[in-house]
Design an enzyme around this catalytic site. Structure first.
Site, PDB file in Angstrom:
ATOM      1  N   ALA A  68       0.771  -1.242   0.000  1.00 11.49           N
ATOM      2  CA  ALA A  68       0.000   0.000   0.000  1.00 11.49           C
ATOM      3  C   ALA A  68       0.804   1.295   0.000  1.00 11.49           C
ATOM      4  O   ALA A  68       0.320   2.313  -0.498  1.00 11.49           O
ATOM      5  CB  ALA A  68      -0.920  -0.012   1.198  1.00 11.49           C
ATOM      6  N   GLY A  93       0.496   5.030  -0.390  1.00 14.10           N
ATOM      7  CA  GLY A  93      -0.940   5.115  -0.137  1.00 14.10           C
ATOM      8  C   GLY A  93      -1.774   5.858  -1.165  1.00 14.10           C
ATOM      9  O   GLY A  93      -2.953   6.100  -0.921  1.00 14.10           O
ATOM     10  N   LYS A 135      -2.995   4.815  -3.980  1.00  8.29           N
ATOM     11  CA  LYS A 135      -4.116   3.998  -4.457  1.00  8.29           C
ATOM     12  C   LYS A 135      -5.049   3.623  -3.310  1.00  8.29           C
ATOM     13  O   LYS A 135      -6.245   3.484  -3.504  1.00  8.29           O
ATOM     14  CB  LYS A 135      -3.581   2.761  -5.191  1.00  8.29           C
ATOM     15  N   CYS A 137       4.548  -0.712 -11.947  1.00  5.67           N
ATOM     16  CA  CYS A 137       4.957   0.436 -12.759  1.00  5.67           C
ATOM     17  C   CYS A 137       6.224   0.021 -13.532  1.00  5.67           C
ATOM     18  O   CYS A 137       7.179   0.772 -13.627  1.00  5.67           O
ATOM     19  CB  CYS A 137       5.166   1.691 -11.926  1.00  5.67           C
TER      20      CYS A 137
HETATM   21  C1  LIG Z   1       4.833  -0.031  -5.943  1.00  9.35           C
HETATM   22  S1  LIG Z   1       4.980   0.294  -4.261  1.00  9.35           S
HETATM   23  C2  LIG Z   1       3.307   0.545  -3.812  1.00  9.35           C
HETATM   24  C3  LIG Z   1       2.742   1.908  -4.159  1.00  9.35           C
HETATM   25  C4  LIG Z   1       1.369   2.133  -3.543  1.00  9.35           C
HETATM   26  N1  LIG Z   1       0.424   1.099  -3.908  1.00  9.35           N
HETATM   27  C5  LIG Z   1       0.780   3.474  -3.915  1.00  9.35           C
HETATM   28  O1  LIG Z   1      -0.031   3.571  -4.817  1.00  9.35           O
HETATM   29  O2  LIG Z   1       1.140   4.469  -3.270  1.00  9.35           O
HETATM   30  C6  LIG Z   1       5.330  -1.292  -3.644  1.00  9.35           C
HETATM   31  C7  LIG Z   1       5.286  -1.403  -2.122  1.00  9.35           C
HETATM   32  O3  LIG Z   1       5.415  -2.786  -1.787  1.00  9.35           O
HETATM   33  C8  LIG Z   1       5.997  -2.864  -0.519  1.00  9.35           C
HETATM   34  N2  LIG Z   1       6.409  -4.274  -0.326  1.00  9.35           N
HETATM   35  C9  LIG Z   1       7.475  -4.921  -0.825  1.00  9.35           C
HETATM   36  N3  LIG Z   1       7.457  -6.222  -0.448  1.00  9.35           N
HETATM   37  C10 LIG Z   1       6.354  -6.388   0.314  1.00  9.35           C
HETATM   38  C11 LIG Z   1       5.788  -7.490   1.007  1.00  9.35           C
HETATM   39  N4  LIG Z   1       6.373  -8.690   0.987  1.00  9.35           N
HETATM   40  N5  LIG Z   1       4.647  -7.282   1.700  1.00  9.35           N
HETATM   41  C12 LIG Z   1       4.064  -6.073   1.746  1.00  9.35           C
HETATM   42  N6  LIG Z   1       4.554  -4.993   1.111  1.00  9.35           N
HETATM   43  C13 LIG Z   1       5.680  -5.147   0.405  1.00  9.35           C
HETATM   44  C14 LIG Z   1       7.107  -1.845  -0.577  1.00  9.35           C
HETATM   45  O4  LIG Z   1       7.474  -1.446   0.723  1.00  9.35           O
HETATM   46  C15 LIG Z   1       6.417  -0.713  -1.372  1.00  9.35           C
HETATM   47  O5  LIG Z   1       5.886   0.242  -0.500  1.00  9.35           O
END
Ligand SMILES: C[S@@+](CC[C@H](N)C(=O)[O-])C[C@H]1O[C@@H](n2cnc3c(N)ncnc32)[C@H](O)[C@@H]1O
Length: 425
Positions: free
Chosen positions: A249, A252, A254, A368
């Site tokens: 998330a 945040g 989305k 992305c």
């Molecule tokens: C692409 S970003 C998300 C962007 C977010 N959905 C937004 O729209 O603002 C990917 C996120 O996945 C998290 N992440 C990576 N591995 C993870 C895991 N195993 N479980 C939960 N979150 C994870 C990272 O910390 C990062 O914040």
């Protein structure tokens, strides 16, 4: 401190310490008072990241031996100097003398002559920008060029070119505050030209603005979010009363959009506790509420004892190769070996989230990235191993038979993104 010295510090942090530009730049911008200076510092820092191989070559060709160890920051300063000569309207004499002064301020008095000499040489020689190989010609690591050539045989050059453009600023109208038309009217009233994007809440500004100028921003009337990212919540299409999981998330963007669209019970999880704080800040500004969990999306059982979810957004950790135009440092911070590791993590999280989706539920997989290994190939292999999964084509995708919707950077002014909508049968 001299602005060029701050720019050298930013480049040093990114290129030598592996710190992202989005952290290193604000860290140095805080030493500057005026908005104009902050903007110039950003321009120099972004510019060096965009054109790194060419600047590196021009500078290295004028040096008898490379600067090493602590002196590397002077090499980065030379890149800043060279960028000014080739890519800005700053008069050469000012660019050179300010950059030499920065060298003094960085406490490398003994190298001031070298900085002066190298930059004068570069200015005098007026060499064309080097394009001897793919890395130089496209200012992109050759492993990325190679993968893009294979993935986009017809338009890979366009994809790279778009990744070097300055991105536009998109807003997301908060429909809980006003309609998009009302917000467009409010922008027009204060002479901020803008137009509606294709997805329901998207607004494209004609030129970037400080958010402080945007009507009602602090009260949550709108958020900054790229047009491509705004498709996530729109495509997941939550309905009132549903239980929804936002599996990765932070920060945040989305999460908040999902909550603006419907009265849902939202669980937002992220692995990174620090980034999770930003989710709370975004929720607070928009007066929204979600259950935030610091946890692993590949181990939901360890932190969730509730029902399975009606809908899941999996915005997976990825190479971020689709957003290079916003984060040009990605080209230098990502390594080829990261891609296999990321793909393995993505499929692990996807398989696990799938277990937590109700029968009949929808999971939207998003990245992305513009690399097929993280997108189309990822979903193709998932469909092979999950016999209760059906891919539902997205009406915006140009070819209905494609596995998911791959948006390339610059398409309708958007970032590069990928979406695949899966329903559990
Ligand atoms: C692409 S970003 C998300 C962007 C977010 N959905 C937004 O729209 O603002 C990917 C996120 O996945 C998290 N992440 C990576 N591995 C993870 C895991 N195993 N479980 C939960 N979150 C994870 C990272 O910390 C990062 O914040």
């Amino acid at each position: 401190m001299n602005l060029r010295a701050l720019a050298a510090k930013v480049a040093f942090q990114v290129l030598e310490k592996g710190i992202s530009l989005s952290v290193a730049l604000p860290d140095q911008q805080k030493h500057l008072e005026s908005g104009k200076d902050k903007a110039l510092l950003a321009e120099l820092s972004y510019g060096v990241m965009r054109h790194l191989p060419q600047l590196d070559k021009l500078v290295s060709d004028c040096m008898s031996k490379p600067l090493k160890g602590k002196q590397r920051i002077v090499h980065q300063l030379l890149l800043i100097g060279c960028y000014q000569l080739y890519f800005t309207r700053i008069p050469s004499h000012a660019a050179i003398s300010e950059t030499a002064e920065a060298c003094r301020q960085l406490k490398f008095e003994g190298l001031v002559k070298v900085v002066n000499g190298v930059l004068r040489n570069i200015q005098r020689q007026e060499k064309p920008l080097p394009t001897d190989n793919d890395t130089l010609a496209f200012n992109t690591p050759s492993w990325i060029v190679k993968r893009l050539k294979a993935a986009y045989p017809e338009n890979w050059q366009e994809v790279i070119e778009q990744s070097h453009q300055r991105p536009p600023m998109w807003l997301r109208n908060n429909k809980r505050s006003q309609t998009r038309d009302e917000y467009l009217a409010a922008l027009a009233e204060i002479d901020i030209p803008a137009s509606a994007g294709k997805s329901s809440d998207a607004i494209l500004l004609e030129s970037p603005r400080d958010v402080a100028q945007l009507p009602g921003f602090d009260q949550g009337a709108a958020s900054v979010q790229d047009g491509a990212a705004q498709w996530a919540a729109t495509l997941l299409a939550p309905k009132d009363g549903e239980l929804v999981l936002d599996a990765c998330a932070a920060p945040g963007g989305k999460t908040c959009h999902l909550l603006e669209l419907a009265n849902i019970q939202l669980v937002a999880v992220d692995f990174d506790e620090k980034r999770l704080e930003r989710v709370q800040q975004n929720l607070d500004r928009l007066s929204l509420d979600a259950k935030l969990v610091h946890g692993d999306a590949a181990d939901i059982d360890s932190w969730w004892q509730g029902d399975k979810f009606d809908r899941i957004l999996l915005d997976a950790p990825c190479s971020a190769t689709g957003v290079i135009r916003r984060h040009p440092d990605i080209k230098w911070l990502r390594k080829q070996s990261d891609i296999d590791e990321l793909a393995a993590l993505q499929s692990k999280i996807l398989d696990h989230c799938w277990q937590w989706l109700k029968p009949g539920g929808t999971l939207l997989y998003a990245t992305c990235s513009i690399l097929p290994q993280e997108n189309e190939q990822q979903i193709r292999s998932f469909l092979e191993r999950a016999d209760d999964a059906t891919l539902i084509p997205i009406s915006e995708q140009p070819h209905p038979d494609d596995i998911g919707w791959q948006i390339t950077p610059g398409t309708e002014n958007m970032d590069g993104f990928y979406y695949a909508r899966l329903v559990k049968g």
